[in-house]
Design a protein around this motif. Structure first.
Motif, mmCIF file in Angstrom:
data_model
loop_
_atom_site.group_PDB
_atom_site.id
_atom_site.type_symbol
_atom_site.label_atom_id
_atom_site.label_comp_id
_atom_site.label_asym_id
_atom_site.label_seq_id
_atom_site.Cartn_x
_atom_site.Cartn_y
_atom_site.Cartn_z
ATOM 1 N N LEU A 128 -41.142 -3.534 -79.057
ATOM 2 C CA LEU A 128 -40.540 -2.309 -78.554
ATOM 3 C C LEU A 128 -40.455 -2.372 -77.024
ATOM 4 C CD1 LEU A 128 -42.361 0.450 -80.665
ATOM 5 C CD2 LEU A 128 -40.037 -0.411 -80.974
ATOM 6 N N SER A 129 -39.372 -1.854 -76.468
ATOM 7 C CA SER A 129 -39.256 -1.782 -75.014
ATOM 8 C C SER A 129 -40.175 -0.683 -74.493
ATOM 9 C CB SER A 129 -37.808 -1.489 -74.616
ATOM 10 O OG SER A 129 -37.432 -0.177 -75.022
ATOM 11 N N TYR A 130 -40.412 -0.706 -73.193
ATOM 12 C CA TYR A 130 -41.274 0.321 -72.594
ATOM 13 C C TYR A 130 -40.718 1.728 -72.819
ATOM 14 C CZ TYR A 130 -44.381 2.641 -69.313
ATOM 15 O OH TYR A 130 -45.318 3.482 -68.757
ATOM 16 N N PRO A 131 -39.407 1.963 -72.621
ATOM 17 C CA PRO A 131 -38.865 3.301 -72.890
ATOM 18 C C PRO A 131 -39.065 3.735 -74.336
ATOM 19 C CG PRO A 131 -37.317 2.052 -71.566
ATOM 20 C CD PRO A 131 -38.385 1.090 -71.990
ATOM 21 N N GLN A 132 -38.936 2.791 -75.274
ATOM 22 C CA GLN A 132 -39.146 3.127 -76.689
ATOM 23 C C GLN A 132 -40.600 3.514 -76.946
ATOM 24 O OE1 GLN A 132 -37.629 -0.595 -78.272
ATOM 25 N NE2 GLN A 132 -35.758 0.392 -79.019
ATOM 26 N N LYS A 133 -41.521 2.790 -76.324
ATOM 27 C CA LYS A 133 -42.941 3.124 -76.473
ATOM 28 C C LYS A 133 -43.251 4.501 -75.881
ATOM 29 C CE LYS A 133 -44.781 -1.611 -76.452
ATOM 30 N NZ LYS A 133 -45.698 -2.553 -75.774
ATOM 31 N N SER A 134 -42.663 4.778 -74.739
ATOM 32 C CA SER A 134 -42.894 6.064 -74.088
ATOM 33 C C SER A 134 -42.374 7.214 -74.946
ATOM 34 C CB SER A 134 -42.221 6.079 -72.715
ATOM 35 O OG SER A 134 -42.437 7.301 -72.054
ATOM 36 N N GLN A 135 -41.173 7.057 -75.489
ATOM 37 C CA GLN A 135 -40.613 8.104 -76.331
ATOM 38 C C GLN A 135 -41.445 8.311 -77.591
ATOM 39 O OE1 GLN A 135 -36.364 7.808 -77.053
ATOM 40 N NE2 GLN A 135 -35.995 7.012 -75.006
ATOM 41 N N ALA A 136 -41.892 7.220 -78.198
ATOM 42 C CA ALA A 136 -42.720 7.320 -79.401
ATOM 43 C C ALA A 136 -44.017 8.069 -79.111
ATOM 44 C CB ALA A 136 -43.030 5.927 -79.947
ATOM 45 N N THR A 137 -44.566 7.860 -77.929
ATOM 46 C CA THR A 137 -45.820 8.511 -77.559
ATOM 47 C C THR A 137 -45.636 10.012 -77.381
ATOM 48 O OG1 THR A 137 -46.574 6.482 -76.482
ATOM 49 C CG2 THR A 137 -47.716 8.515 -75.893
ATOM 50 N N TRP A 138 -44.565 10.419 -76.706
ATOM 51 C CA TRP A 138 -44.304 11.848 -76.534
ATOM 52 C C TRP A 138 -44.009 12.517 -77.874
ATOM 53 C CZ3 TRP A 138 -45.536 14.665 -72.506
ATOM 54 C CH2 TRP A 138 -45.645 14.069 -71.240
ATOM 55 N N GLU A 139 -43.325 11.807 -78.760
ATOM 56 C CA GLU A 139 -43.060 12.356 -80.091
ATOM 57 C C GLU A 139 -44.363 12.564 -80.861
ATOM 58 O OE1 GLU A 139 -40.398 9.575 -81.863
ATOM 59 O OE2 GLU A 139 -38.639 10.307 -80.773
ATOM 60 N N LYS A 140 -45.271 11.619 -80.754
ATOM 61 C CA LYS A 140 -46.544 11.670 -81.474
ATOM 62 C C LYS A 140 -47.426 12.812 -80.980
ATOM 63 C CE LYS A 140 -50.303 10.079 -83.681
ATOM 64 N NZ LYS A 140 -50.463 10.119 -85.147
ATOM 65 N N PHE A 141 -47.560 12.974 -79.671
ATOM 66 C CA PHE A 141 -48.548 13.896 -79.133
ATOM 67 C C PHE A 141 -48.003 15.294 -78.821
ATOM 68 C CE2 PHE A 141 -50.637 9.887 -78.592
ATOM 69 C CZ PHE A 141 -51.994 10.173 -78.693
ATOM 70 N N VAL A 142 -46.698 15.401 -78.586
ATOM 71 C CA VAL A 142 -46.143 16.696 -78.197
ATOM 72 C C VAL A 142 -45.070 17.176 -79.174
ATOM 73 C CG1 VAL A 142 -45.140 17.992 -76.271
ATOM 74 C CG2 VAL A 142 -46.574 16.029 -75.795
ATOM 75 N N GLY A 143 -44.559 16.276 -79.990
ATOM 76 C CA GLY A 143 -43.526 16.652 -80.944
ATOM 77 C C GLY A 143 -42.128 16.656 -80.367
ATOM 78 N N LEU A 144 -41.949 16.068 -79.181
ATOM 79 C CA LEU A 144 -40.615 15.989 -78.592
ATOM 80 C C LEU A 144 -39.763 14.996 -79.379
ATOM 81 C CD1 LEU A 144 -41.260 15.866 -74.736
ATOM 82 C CD2 LEU A 144 -40.360 17.776 -76.062
ATOM 83 N N THR A 145 -38.509 15.330 -79.572
ATOM 84 C CA THR A 145 -37.578 14.406 -80.203
ATOM 85 C C THR A 145 -36.536 13.980 -79.180
ATOM 86 O OG1 THR A 145 -36.212 16.249 -80.965
ATOM 87 C CG2 THR A 145 -37.894 15.411 -82.480
ATOM 88 N N PHE A 146 -35.984 12.819 -79.386
ATOM 89 C CA PHE A 146 -35.022 12.261 -78.442
ATOM 90 C C PHE A 146 -33.748 11.910 -79.194
ATOM 91 C CE2 PHE A 146 -39.217 11.556 -76.826
ATOM 92 C CZ PHE A 146 -39.118 11.734 -75.455
ATOM 93 N N SER A 147 -32.634 12.471 -78.742
ATOM 94 C CA SER A 147 -31.351 12.181 -79.370
ATOM 95 C C SER A 147 -30.331 11.876 -78.289
ATOM 96 C CB SER A 147 -30.880 13.376 -80.207
ATOM 97 O OG SER A 147 -30.784 14.537 -79.404
ATOM 98 N N GLY A 148 -29.605 10.794 -78.472
ATOM 99 C CA GLY A 148 -28.581 10.431 -77.510
ATOM 100 C C GLY A 148 -29.162 9.935 -76.197
ATOM 101 N N GLN A 149 -28.288 9.755 -75.216
ATOM 102 C CA GLN A 149 -28.685 9.258 -73.910
ATOM 103 C C GLN A 149 -29.044 10.441 -73.003
ATOM 104 O OE1 GLN A 149 -28.974 5.944 -72.950
ATOM 105 N NE2 GLN A 149 -28.725 5.636 -75.144
ATOM 106 N N LYS A 150 -30.316 10.593 -72.735
ATOM 107 C CA LYS A 150 -30.791 11.685 -71.881
ATOM 108 C C LYS A 150 -31.742 11.135 -70.828
ATOM 109 C CE LYS A 150 -29.998 15.133 -75.436
ATOM 110 N NZ LYS A 150 -30.560 16.143 -76.340
ATOM 111 N N PRO A 151 -31.226 10.308 -69.920
ATOM 112 C CA PRO A 151 -32.097 9.638 -68.951
ATOM 113 C C PRO A 151 -32.796 10.580 -67.996
ATOM 114 C CG PRO A 151 -29.783 9.298 -68.410
ATOM 115 C CD PRO A 151 -29.808 9.915 -69.764
ATOM 116 N N ASN A 152 -32.161 11.715 -67.652
ATOM 117 C CA ASN A 152 -32.817 12.655 -66.744
ATOM 118 C C ASN A 152 -34.020 13.324 -67.403
ATOM 119 O OD1 ASN A 152 -29.616 12.946 -65.814
ATOM 120 N ND2 ASN A 152 -31.075 12.885 -64.135
ATOM 121 N N HIS A 153 -33.893 13.628 -68.702
ATOM 122 C CA HIS A 153 -35.016 14.199 -69.445
ATOM 123 C C HIS A 153 -36.163 13.193 -69.516
ATOM 124 C CE1 HIS A 153 -37.471 16.066 -72.426
ATOM 125 N NE2 HIS A 153 -37.047 15.326 -73.423
ATOM 126 N N ILE A 154 -35.854 11.939 -69.793
ATOM 127 C CA ILE A 154 -36.882 10.899 -69.858
ATOM 128 C C ILE A 154 -37.534 10.722 -68.492
ATOM 129 C CG2 ILE A 154 -37.252 8.420 -70.216
ATOM 130 C CD1 ILE A 154 -35.044 8.598 -72.386
#
Length: 365
Positions: A128-154
């Motif tokens: 997994l790339s670093y951005p993928q790992k980061s997104q997976a972590t936020w999904e796990k601990f906070v319940g955030l979901t990521f859809s589409g290209q949202k670089p400013n949110h990331i």
């Protein structure tokens, strides 16, 4: 007076950036990328022009991000930039986001769960790339979901992590206009990508940038101007693994691809994988172009420009921290200065970027 800060590239400055500055309160401090930017490419126009753009549109103080802060993945970019704003006395970090969450609430969650989140990221699969790992972590601990290209949110989430050890608060502003990399001309707020892409359409530039006069008069850069230099570096460098963040696999992929491609974008496409994202490859190519090696960040802050309010704030700051206002008379970051010299090779019309330059003193229109 409240002190607000923003981390920016202004690559180039457009109406959305003006909107963001208008949402800031009190004294407005900008920590701005230098002549190379976060996704791994030369800035469209040089740092002095962009600093003037920011000052003309309401910024009070513009500080330069060192090269090894500017050209980094989101978390490292955020950490380095936030540290500079914190030292400059900023109380509230303002940023644009495609999704406006309560980032201060997310900050409290991160502060209480940081160690667990870090351990969770470390045990995720290496493919997994670093951005993928980061997104997976936020999904796990906070319940955030990521859809589409949202670089400013990331990037906003990266800021959330970066301010955890400071007293800064966060203020998210709804990003205006179409997608981050949209080339669409028919929108109320054009993206920086669209302005770079449609650089020859002066009417379009005037509609979507409040600093069109500065933008159209300045030498405009892109990767194509540096392709021969980059190709030479890759072919002649004795050991590419000595370059910052170049490992054996990346070095081999670059050497295998360099003779069968004809541009930076072709090289990026040939080298990128699921693990090595295109953004990461572009950053590595930028490191190779300037011969970057790991080095400590400067303790001093480099001032690019200020308003009268900014000058008054600098008078207070210089009692607490080291400020550099004239490179040459006083040293700053050696790697950044080297990168600036290479940036100047893009076109003969680019002015000297450091020696003899003093901060822009903005007194109004």
């Amino acid at each position: 007076m409240k002190i607000s800060g923003v981390i920016a590239e202004f690559n180039p400055f457009h109406n959305g950036h003006r909107y963001l500055l208008d949402q800031m309160e009190g004294l407005k401090i900008v920590a701005m990328s230098g002549n190379f930017v976060q996704r791994g490419e030369p800035a469209f126009v040089d740092k002095w022009v962009r600093a003037q753009m920011a000052l003309s549109q309401g910024a009070d103080l513009v500080l330069e991000l060192p090269f090894l802060v500017s050209v980094q993945a989101a978390d490292f970019f955020a950490t380095g930039a936030v540290a500079i704003l914190a030292r400059a006395g900023v109380e509230e970090l303002v940023f644009g986001s495609e999704e406006v969450h309560d980032y201060n609430q997310l900050l409290e969650v991160y502060r209480s769960q940081a160690e667990k989140m870090s351990r969770y990221m470390d045990q995720l699969p290496s493919f997994l790339s670093y951005p993928q790992k980061s997104q997976a972590t936020w999904e796990k601990f906070v319940g955030l979901t990521f859809s589409g290209q949202k670089p400013n949110h990331i990037l906003g989430l990266a800021y959330t992590k970066a301010v955890a050890d400071t007293n800064l608060t966060l203020k998210a502003v709804q990003r205006q206009g179409a997608g981050f990399h949209s080339l669409d001309k028919n929108q109320s707020y054009a993206s920086a990508t669209a302005l770079r892409h449609h650089r020859g359409d002066l009417e379009f530039i005037k509609r979507h940038s409040p600093v069109a006069n500065l933008l159209t008069q300045a030498p405009q850069q892109d990767w194509s101007l540096y392709w021969p230099l980059l190709r030479y570096q890759i072919l002649s460098y004795p050991n590419l693994q000595e370059i910052y963040q170049v490992n054996e696999e990346l070095a081999q992929r670059l050497l295998q691809a360099i003779d069968r491609v004809n541009s930076v974008e072709e090289l990026v496409a040939a080298v990128a994988t699921k693990r090595f994202t295109k953004a990461r490859v572009r950053r590595v190519l930028t490191y190779i172009l300037v011969g970057a090696k790991e080095t400590s960040l400067p303790e001093s802050l480099h001032v690019l420009g200020f308003s009268e309010r900014g000058r008054q704030h600098l008078a207070l700051l210089k009692k607490q921290i080291k400020l550099v206002t004239r490179i040459g008379a006083e040293p700053w970051d050696v790697l950044t200065q080297k990168a600036d010299k290479i940036y100047s090779l893009g076109q003969e019309s680019i002015e000297e970027q450091n020696f003899g330059r003093i901060p822009i003193q903005w007194g109004g229109e």
